[in-house]
Structures are given as C-alpha cells and as structure tokens.
Design a protein around this motif. Sequence first.
Motif, PDB file in Angstrom:
ATOM      1  N   LEU A 155       0.789  -1.235   0.000  1.00  0.00           N
ATOM      2  CA  LEU A 155       0.000   0.000   0.000  1.00  0.00           C
ATOM      3  C   LEU A 155       0.826   1.293   0.000  1.00  0.00           C
ATOM      4  CD1 LEU A 155      -3.186  -0.867   2.056  1.00  0.00           C
ATOM      5  CD2 LEU A 155      -3.126   0.244  -0.185  1.00  0.00           C
ATOM      6  N   PRO A 156       1.855   1.438   0.842  1.00  0.00           N
ATOM      7  CA  PRO A 156       2.575   2.715   0.823  1.00  0.00           C
ATOM      8  C   PRO A 156       3.212   3.046  -0.529  1.00  0.00           C
ATOM      9  CG  PRO A 156       3.119   1.489   2.810  1.00  0.00           C
ATOM     10  CD  PRO A 156       2.316   0.571   1.935  1.00  0.00           C
ATOM     11  N   VAL A 157       3.703   2.027  -1.247  1.00  0.00           N
ATOM     12  CA  VAL A 157       4.287   2.293  -2.572  1.00  0.00           C
ATOM     13  C   VAL A 157       3.188   2.717  -3.535  1.00  0.00           C
ATOM     14  CG1 VAL A 157       5.599   1.367  -4.520  1.00  0.00           C
ATOM     15  CG2 VAL A 157       6.143   0.639  -2.233  1.00  0.00           C
ATOM     16  N   GLU A 158       2.051   1.990  -3.510  1.00  0.00           N
ATOM     17  CA  GLU A 158       0.951   2.340  -4.415  1.00  0.00           C
ATOM     18  C   GLU A 158       0.477   3.769  -4.154  1.00  0.00           C
ATOM     19  OE1 GLU A 158      -1.007  -2.137  -4.482  1.00  0.00           O
ATOM     20  OE2 GLU A 158      -2.267  -0.438  -3.913  1.00  0.00           O
ATOM     21  N   ILE A 159       0.356   4.104  -2.873  1.00  0.00           N
ATOM     22  CA  ILE A 159      -0.151   5.442  -2.515  1.00  0.00           C
ATOM     23  C   ILE A 159       0.829   6.509  -2.985  1.00  0.00           C
ATOM     24  CG2 ILE A 159      -0.631   6.981  -0.550  1.00  0.00           C
ATOM     25  CD1 ILE A 159      -1.769   4.435   0.896  1.00  0.00           C
ATOM     26  N   PHE A 160       2.114   6.270  -2.765  1.00  0.00           N
ATOM     27  CA  PHE A 160       3.086   7.296  -3.138  1.00  0.00           C
ATOM     28  C   PHE A 160       3.176   7.419  -4.664  1.00  0.00           C
ATOM     29  CE2 PHE A 160       7.307   9.419  -3.135  1.00  0.00           C
ATOM     30  CZ  PHE A 160       6.878  10.556  -2.478  1.00  0.00           C
ATOM     31  N   CYS A 161       3.095   6.291  -5.375  1.00  0.00           N
ATOM     32  CA  CYS A 161       3.087   6.339  -6.843  1.00  0.00           C
ATOM     33  C   CYS A 161       1.900   7.181  -7.314  1.00  0.00           C
ATOM     34  CB  CYS A 161       2.948   4.929  -7.439  1.00  0.00           C
ATOM     35  SG  CYS A 161       4.477   3.991  -7.468  1.00  0.00           S
ATOM     36  N   GLN A 162       0.739   6.961  -6.705  1.00  0.00           N
ATOM     37  CA  GLN A 162      -0.439   7.705  -7.137  1.00  0.00           C
ATOM     38  C   GLN A 162      -0.272   9.206  -6.831  1.00  0.00           C
ATOM     39  OE1 GLN A 162      -4.080   5.774  -6.333  1.00  0.00           O
ATOM     40  NE2 GLN A 162      -5.320   7.480  -7.103  1.00  0.00           N
TER      41      GLN A 162
END
Length: 419
Positions: A155-162
């Motif tokens: 989740l943290p990677v997905e959120i930061f990518c977004q």
Amino acid sequence: MSTSELAEPVTFNPLAEGFVAWPYDQYARLRAEDPIHRSELLHGYCITRFADVNTVLRDPNVSSELDHATPTPLTIDEIRRRDEAPRGGRTLVLLDDPDHAHLRTLIAKPFRPREVDALRGLVDERVRVRVDQLVGARGSGEIEFDLIEDFAYPLPVEIFCQMLGIPEEDHPGFRFWVNCIARSLDPVMDPVEREALVGHMEDMYAFIESLVAEKRGRADDDILSGLIHAEEDGASLTTDDLITQIVTLYVAGHEPTAGLVGNGMLAMFNHADQWALLQSDRSLLRNAVSELLRYDGPNQFVRRIALEDMVFDTPGGTTSVPGGSVLYVSPASANRDAARWGETADAVDIARPDAAQHLQFGAGIHACLGSHLARLQSEAMFTALLDRFETIELAGDPVWSTRMVIRGLNQLPVRATLH
Ligand code: HEM
C-alpha cells in the motif's frame, strides 16, 4: 537469566538469537548498565536512554555527514559505495545544514499537514480497493491472508506512486525497485547481488528521469510536477538532486510505514483488550498510532557523527565520546525507557496521555518529513481493518525480516471474518 550471564558485561549484539524478534531485553540491559555503549561490531557507540537520544538528535554539534567520521571499516565502505554510485545527487538525510535545509525546503510543501489532509480521499480509496481485491480473491465468510505481503507492504508504494502521478501499470515495477533499494542499504552483501541491485536502481533513476523530462514543460497538478517546479529564493532542484530526493522519499516512506502497521497489528493481537477498546472508541485511533509507534515502532537506530568530544552522565560517573565517533542513537530503546515512561513503559496503552512524545519520527532538523503522511496512511489502514472485518486474529507464526535498522515483519498470517 543466570547469575553468570548477569556478570558478563553487556554487549550490543544484533546477531544474538531472538534479537530480531525481541530486541527490547538487550536495550533494557544497555540502558541500565552501559547506556553509552562502545560497540566493536558497529565501530561506534550505541546510545539507548531517552534523555540522551533526545539530546543527541537535537544537538547542533552532531552531524549526519559520514565524511566527518574518523574512518572505520563501515564508513570507508559506505563512502566508497556512495562515491562510486553512477548518479551525483545527494540525499537530504545525509547532509547537514545549510545544504540539508536547502533541499528540505524545496521538497517540504506536499508533506505539510494541510496538503497531506487533502490526500485523505485518495488514500482511503486506495486502501478500500486493496481490501476489495483481497476479499474478492479469497471468497466470503472467513478469509486468510498475509497482512504484510497482501496489505501493509504494497500500500505505501501504491499510494506514493499515485501521489506522484505515476501510471498504474508502472506501480509493480516501483514495488520491485523499492525492495531493491531497501535491500541495498544493508551493509554486508555478496558483490554479485550488489552489482545486480545497482543495475536495478539505475533503471529506477532512468524511469524517473524520463518522467521528469516529460513533465518539465507542463503545468500538471500532481506532486511530482510541484517538486519539479518548486523554487525557493530563486533556487530550484537540479534533475539529479530531484531524482535522489524522490528515491529517498520512496525508501524513507515505505518500509517504516509498512513496519508500523505490521508491528502495530502484532502488538494488538498480543493485547486483544486494546484492539477491543479501539473498536469501541474510534476517537482513540490517533493516539493508538502514537502508542504503537512508541511500543514497537520500526526505527531501531539513526546514525550521527560527533563533531566534538562529548560527555554523558552514566551509571557510576561519566562516559566520554571522542569527536569523530559514529553514534547509533536508538529511538526504539528510548521509547521503552522507564526513566521517561514510568512503570508502564513496556505496556501497550492506547490511551497513554503522552504517547505522542515518542521518538520514532526522530527529532531536531532531520525529524521525519513524512510523519503526517505516515499517520494518515496508517490510520486509513487500521480503520479498514477495524471496519471491514468483524474479527481478525493471528493465523500462524510471524516472520521477522533480518534487517537491522528498520525492524519489521516479512510475514504476518491472519484470519479474518467478514461483516
Ligand atoms: C511510520 C512511518 C515512519 C517513521 C517511523 C519514520 C521515521 C523517520 C525518522 C526516525 C527520521 C529521522 C532520520 C534521521 O534523523 O537521520 C525520518 C526522516 C525522514 N522521513 Fe520518515 N518515517 C516514516 C514515514 C515517512 C514517510 C511516509 C515519508 C515520506 C513519504 C518519510 C520521509 C522522511 C524523510 C524525507 C526524512 C528525512 C528528513 C531530513 O533529513 O530532514 N518518512 N523518518
């Protein structure tokens, strides 16, 4: 513990059996017997009491720049790797002011409380989609999943990518790259693996570089565009510095956020009354996150260099530390120091009135830039676990990663019943 063991002088030994699963017994002994401990393994001093950790982190006479250290085998190796790296950008984490302040000011805006609050909808949605996928893939009624692999880690990677405006199809690639970088921070590694990692990191830099080039001429309204166009007193970021800070944000933000949620849920499984209390009173959520950071937060040590000789009060007198020494300052140990937290230092109490005074986010000029974002993300993740599942419990043995600095779980098998 036997009397003969007690007679042995305490040594910091992260390789000791059981240390990764529970470092707190070693920290307790270090605080009691040798709070400014000379470690032969680390070629430096482990600092474990709350008062000393707090003082060192705020002391302008300590540095984050490795070049100020009296050379040790570890600093020589790290400086060599830094200087051989194909890119010239330098991360703000390893710089002192004014260079540090210059970079921090240029990237700080998206991480201020107001800007982070505006991301709440995006973060909640991302968490919701992930739980939907989990539930959809595993059917209804009772489901089992790995809270780390399937939830807290991606989740943290997905959120930061977004947040950065990185296209959805490139998110898995980033996850891979971020893992490579986290691995590359470990001081000891096979040279063949190290070389492969350098290659992967070069791919990540090249990807971000082309994205930056694409966005430079445009006025998009995402965080990456904001960073590209950030200016302060007429100064802006060079492309190399910008890319290095973005990579820093991924690395600094990912593992500890996943670690907070993983370690935090394990603490809750072991203190089911506290989870039940949170279920019944959601107004405690913010404080509960602070308490989980205090009780078993991921950051074990941050590193500093003493610029001058330092003297600390220690049991039976004082301990001197020569200028040029490497200091390993432990927020994790400070957060369990009974001299600061009282008799209940080792208990989980989500209503603890001063839990927010913990040192997991560091202190002083390098205090965590992403603390609001970390809170927002972890609150969203804990809320999803509270809301979407009627019950959630441990379904197997937790497996700890062997990484020393950011301590977190590789696996946390859970069983949950759906509402
Ligand atoms: C629970 C999650 C987190 C914890 C426990 C944590 C902890 C820390 C700590 C202890 C430091 C100080 C390092 C030092 O003094 O050398 C730090 C710095 C930093 N953190 Fe975090 N962090 C978390 C999440 C994040 C997130 C989500 C971001 C951003 C995406 C972030 C970005 C940074 C940056 C850029 C710095 C360097 C600040 C500077 O050098 O001025 N962190 N963090």
